[in-house]
Design an enzyme around this catalytic site. Structure first.
Site, PDB file in Angstrom:
ATOM      1  N   ARG A  24      11.399  -6.278   4.943  1.00 28.67           N
ATOM      2  CA  ARG A  24      11.310  -4.842   5.249  1.00 28.67           C
ATOM      3  C   ARG A  24      11.837  -4.567   6.652  1.00 28.67           C
ATOM      4  O   ARG A  24      12.529  -3.575   6.881  1.00 28.67           O
ATOM      5  CB  ARG A  24       9.838  -4.413   5.133  1.00 28.67           C
ATOM      6  CG  ARG A  24       9.588  -2.952   5.387  1.00 28.67           C
ATOM      7  CD  ARG A  24       8.196  -2.550   4.950  1.00 28.67           C
ATOM      8  NE  ARG A  24       7.210  -2.758   5.989  1.00 28.67           N
ATOM      9  CZ  ARG A  24       5.887  -2.556   5.825  1.00 28.67           C
ATOM     10  NH1 ARG A  24       5.416  -2.180   4.649  1.00 28.67           N
ATOM     11  NH2 ARG A  24       5.051  -2.740   6.820  1.00 28.67           N
ATOM     12  N   ARG A  70      -9.772   0.642   8.956  1.00 29.65           N
ATOM     13  CA  ARG A  70      -9.420  -0.748   9.274  1.00 29.65           C
ATOM     14  C   ARG A  70     -10.537  -1.457  10.019  1.00 29.65           C
ATOM     15  O   ARG A  70     -10.393  -2.652  10.308  1.00 29.65           O
ATOM     16  CB  ARG A  70      -8.166  -0.764  10.139  1.00 29.65           C
ATOM     17  CG  ARG A  70      -6.868  -0.990   9.360  1.00 29.65           C
ATOM     18  CD  ARG A  70      -5.759  -0.943  10.372  1.00 29.65           C
ATOM     19  NE  ARG A  70      -4.547  -1.592  10.059  1.00 29.65           N
ATOM     20  CZ  ARG A  70      -3.447  -0.994   9.583  1.00 29.65           C
ATOM     21  NH1 ARG A  70      -3.467   0.257   9.232  1.00 29.65           N
ATOM     22  NH2 ARG A  70      -2.339  -1.671   9.439  1.00 29.65           N
ATOM     23  N   ARG A  93      11.442  -1.167  11.919  1.00 30.53           N
ATOM     24  CA  ARG A  93      10.117  -1.235  12.544  1.00 30.53           C
ATOM     25  C   ARG A  93      10.011  -2.500  13.388  1.00 30.53           C
ATOM     26  O   ARG A  93      10.135  -3.602  12.865  1.00 30.53           O
ATOM     27  CB  ARG A  93       9.025  -1.237  11.459  1.00 30.53           C
ATOM     28  CG  ARG A  93       8.587   0.142  11.039  1.00 30.53           C
ATOM     29  CD  ARG A  93       7.494   0.099  10.001  1.00 30.53           C
ATOM     30  NE  ARG A  93       6.260  -0.545  10.444  1.00 30.53           N
ATOM     31  CZ  ARG A  93       5.124  -0.514   9.777  1.00 30.53           C
ATOM     32  NH1 ARG A  93       5.068   0.142   8.631  1.00 30.53           N
ATOM     33  NH2 ARG A  93       4.056  -1.123  10.226  1.00 30.53           N
ATOM     34  N   LYS A 146       0.824  -1.216   0.000  1.00 30.50           N
ATOM     35  CA  LYS A 146       0.000   0.000   0.000  1.00 30.50           C
ATOM     36  C   LYS A 146       0.857   1.264   0.000  1.00 30.50           C
ATOM     37  O   LYS A 146       0.614   2.189  -0.775  1.00 30.50           O
ATOM     38  CB  LYS A 146      -0.940   0.021   1.224  1.00 30.50           C
ATOM     39  CG  LYS A 146      -1.925  -1.142   1.279  1.00 30.50           C
ATOM     40  CD  LYS A 146      -2.931  -0.981   2.410  1.00 30.50           C
ATOM     41  CE  LYS A 146      -2.337  -1.067   3.803  1.00 30.50           C
ATOM     42  NZ  LYS A 146      -1.769  -2.389   4.155  1.00 30.50           N
ATOM     43  N   ARG A 151      -0.686  -9.302  13.220  1.00 29.51           N
ATOM     44  CA  ARG A 151      -1.207  -8.195  12.396  1.00 29.51           C
ATOM     45  C   ARG A 151      -2.086  -8.756  11.276  1.00 29.51           C
ATOM     46  O   ARG A 151      -3.119  -8.176  10.935  1.00 29.51           O
ATOM     47  CB  ARG A 151      -0.056  -7.372  11.830  1.00 29.51           C
ATOM     48  CG  ARG A 151       0.622  -6.538  12.910  1.00 29.51           C
ATOM     49  CD  ARG A 151       1.985  -6.049  12.466  1.00 29.51           C
ATOM     50  NE  ARG A 151       1.920  -5.153  11.340  1.00 29.51           N
ATOM     51  CZ  ARG A 151       2.960  -4.915  10.533  1.00 29.51           C
ATOM     52  NH1 ARG A 151       4.112  -5.526  10.720  1.00 29.51           N
ATOM     53  NH2 ARG A 151       2.815  -4.083   9.526  1.00 29.51           N
TER      54      ARG A 151
HETATM   55  P1  AMP Z   1       0.616   0.301   9.171  1.00 25.45           P
HETATM   56  O1  AMP Z   1       1.779   1.235   9.002  1.00 25.45           O
HETATM   57  O2  AMP Z   1      -0.580   0.725   8.380  1.00 25.45           O
HETATM   58  O3  AMP Z   1       0.992  -1.138   8.939  1.00 25.45           O
HETATM   59  O4  AMP Z   1       0.173   0.405  10.696  1.00 25.45           O
HETATM   60  C1  AMP Z   1       1.047   0.011  11.760  1.00 25.45           C
HETATM   61  C2  AMP Z   1       0.240  -0.180  13.038  1.00 25.45           C
HETATM   62  O5  AMP Z   1      -0.402   1.056  13.398  1.00 25.45           O
HETATM   63  C3  AMP Z   1      -0.897  -1.191  12.950  1.00 25.45           C
HETATM   64  O6  AMP Z   1      -0.451  -2.526  13.179  1.00 25.45           O
HETATM   65  C4  AMP Z   1      -1.824  -0.701  14.063  1.00 25.45           C
HETATM   66  O7  AMP Z   1      -1.318  -1.055  15.339  1.00 25.45           O
HETATM   67  C5  AMP Z   1      -1.693   0.819  13.940  1.00 25.45           C
HETATM   68  N1  AMP Z   1      -2.701   1.390  12.995  1.00 25.45           N
HETATM   69  C6  AMP Z   1      -2.451   2.025  11.811  1.00 25.45           C
HETATM   70  N2  AMP Z   1      -3.588   2.419  11.214  1.00 25.45           N
HETATM   71  C7  AMP Z   1      -4.601   2.020  12.025  1.00 25.45           C
HETATM   72  C8  AMP Z   1      -6.014   2.118  11.949  1.00 25.45           C
HETATM   73  N3  AMP Z   1      -6.634   2.695  10.898  1.00 25.45           N
HETATM   74  N4  AMP Z   1      -6.748   1.588  12.989  1.00 25.45           N
HETATM   75  C9  AMP Z   1      -6.152   1.011  14.044  1.00 25.45           C
HETATM   76  N5  AMP Z   1      -4.815   0.859  14.176  1.00 25.45           N
HETATM   77  C10 AMP Z   1      -4.034   1.366  13.176  1.00 25.45           C
END
Ligand code: AMP
Length: 190
Positions: free
Chosen positions: A130, A91, A136, A16, A148
């Site tokens: 990654r 989400r 991360r 994404k 996740r």
């Molecule tokens: P991402 O960078 O999108 O993979 O997000 C990393 C982490 O941030 C996720 O595993 C969640 O813990 C948190 N997170 C990001 N976006 C959301 C969202 N829209 N709702 C809830 N948690 C989120």
């Protein structure tokens, strides 16, 4: 011309973030990634960041109210945008409903939900790769990565039905070279 508001959807590791970069450039969109916004809060050591970090390090979702508030602020701050690309948001169904309310009240609804589809084995491989360079914490441990993906399957994947019911769901094969996948997305946007 109405605004090009897109949801870029898919499990962690589907590409994404990478594909967003191409679409932003091509269509002049503003990129809104809740993951990036949360990581910025953690870096700035805000109270919100401290609370979110614990959940993110486990691979759990942060509360809806937190991410909805962040998105609302950003939408309000970018009236001039030609459109938004929502990356990693919504989400949950509550987030999708909140987003619809925000955008429909401006008569700027979501145009399409572009769902990148990638098999789980490939996701784990990509995320571990990654993690080796991104630093991360949530990309470096296979059990956190699998948590996740579980969170995605149970809380996020059902949003396909939410957007299908509005006739906006578009499934995209997320395996291939970067330009091939970009081309598929561009075709789906039409
Ligand atoms: P991402 O960078 O999108 O993979 O997000 C990393 C982490 O941030 C996720 O595993 C969640 O813990 C948190 N997170 C990001 N976006 C959301 C969202 N829209 N709702 C809830 N948690 C989120």
């Amino acid at each position: 011309m109405s605004k090009l508001n897109l949801v870029l959807f898919g499990p962690p590791g589907a590409g994404k973030g990478t594909q967003s970069a191409f679409l932003i450039e091509r269509y002049g969109l503003v990129h809104l990634s809740t993951g990036d916004l949360l990581r910025a809060e953690i870096k700035a050591e805000t109270e919100l960041g401290l609370t979110a970090k614990e959940l993110m390090d486990r691979g759990d979702l942060v509360p809806d109210s937190v991410v909805i508030g962040m998105i609302r602020n950003k939408i309000d701050a970018h009236h001039e945008a030609k459109g938004f690309i929502f990356d990693g948001f919504p989400r949950t169904e509550a987030q999708a409903q909140a987003l619809d309310e925000m955008l429909n009240s401006k008569s700027e609804p979501i145009r399409a939900m572009l769902a990148l589809e990638v098999p789980e084995q490939e996701l784990v491989k990509r995320l571990l790769g990654r993690g080796a360079t991104s630093g991360r914490a949530d990309d470096s441990n296979e059990s956190i990565i699998r948590n996740r993906i579980r969170e995605y399957e149970s809380k996020t994947a059902p949003l396909k039905h939410y957007y299908s019911a509005q006739g906006k769901f578009k499934g995209i094969d997320g395996v291939g070279t970067l330009p091939e996948i970009t081309e598929r997305l561009v075709k789906a946007i039409g």
